[in-house]
Design an enzyme around this catalytic site. Structure first.
Site, mmCIF file in Angstrom:
data_model
loop_
_atom_site.group_PDB
_atom_site.id
_atom_site.type_symbol
_atom_site.label_atom_id
_atom_site.label_comp_id
_atom_site.label_asym_id
_atom_site.label_seq_id
_atom_site.Cartn_x
_atom_site.Cartn_y
_atom_site.Cartn_z
ATOM 1 C CE LYS A 83 -4.501 -0.378 2.215
ATOM 2 N NZ LYS A 83 -5.188 -0.017 3.645
ATOM 3 C CB VAL A 84 2.269 3.554 -2.423
ATOM 4 C CG1 VAL A 84 3.608 2.540 -2.652
ATOM 5 C CG2 VAL A 84 1.320 4.169 -3.118
#
Ligand code: E4P
Length: 220
Positions: A83-84
């Site tokens: 996840k960014v």
């Protein structure tokens, strides 16, 4: 629409997995903090338990650091999706992760404009947070509808992962609008299965069945 559990709790994952409906899990730093445990060990166990993608969130803010952290997270298990956060650095690191063959989920997404960026870098998932939009008197479901429409028109391959879902109707509406995935906390999952008429009907079937057994016993 695939159903994901939004949790870092192993017991919750095991419980919903038994229903045969669990396709993945999302986590975030707040969910990990709630577990008060060695998060890396916990994540290894979760990745083994979950039959599908597990999103693990990066916490760094500079692109180089996000990239380095993302590579470490991806090495935890083959089903990790990194996840960014939807920031310029998050996008940059996300694109570099994708270029290295690592799937990403662009999180903290609140607008169709942001969702276009996630699709353009080739993210596997974009996560619009519906509940948090509703919390600030915006219309989370409307934003989701716009994203689904744009993605269909543009034939983007990024999957729309409806997140921050707070109640069963969020899940139903997300499915109706064409979201690819809905991620929800354990209590929303348990509410999906409940209906008062199911409980009443079961009670009646049970009592009629018991009556029949009693009659047969007395007649024998
Ligand atoms: C999704 O990936 C997020 O972890 C989550 O849905 C956030 O939900 P919240 O707004 O209820 O914290």
């Amino acid at each position: 629409m695939k159903l994901f559990l939004d949790t870092a709790n192993l017991d919750e994952i095991k419980a919903i997995k038994r229903w045969g409906v669990l396709s993945g899990t999302t986590t975030n730093p707040s969910l990990l903090a709630k577990e008060h445990s060695d998060w890396e060990l916990q994540m290894k166990e979760i990745c083994t338990e979950v039959p599908g993608d597990v999103s693990l969130e990066t916490t760094e803010s500079k692109a180089d650091d996000i990239l380095e952290q993302g590579l470490k997270l991806a090495s935890i298990a083959p089903n990790v999706v990194v996840k960014v956060v939807m920031t310029p650095d998050g996008l940059e690191a996300g694109k570099r992760l994708i270029d290295q063959g690592i799937p990403i989920n662009v999180t903290l997404t609140f607008s169709p404009a942001q969702a276009i960026l996630a699709a353009e870098i080739g993210a596997r998932y974009v996560s619009p947070f519906l509940g948090r939009l509703d919390d600030v008197a915006a219309d989370g479901m409307h934003v989701l509808a716009e994203i689904c429409e744009i993605y269909a028109v543009q034939a983007y391959e990024t999957q729309v992962l409806a997140a921050s879902l707070r109640h069963p109707m969020h899940v139903v509406e997300a499915a109706r609008l064409g979201a690819d995935v809905a991620t929800m906390p354990y209590d929303v999952f348990t509410k999906l299965v409940k209906h008062p008429l199911t409980d009443l009907g079961l009670e009646k079937f049970d009592s009629d069945w018991q009556k029949l057994q009693q009659e047969l016993k007395e007649g024998a």
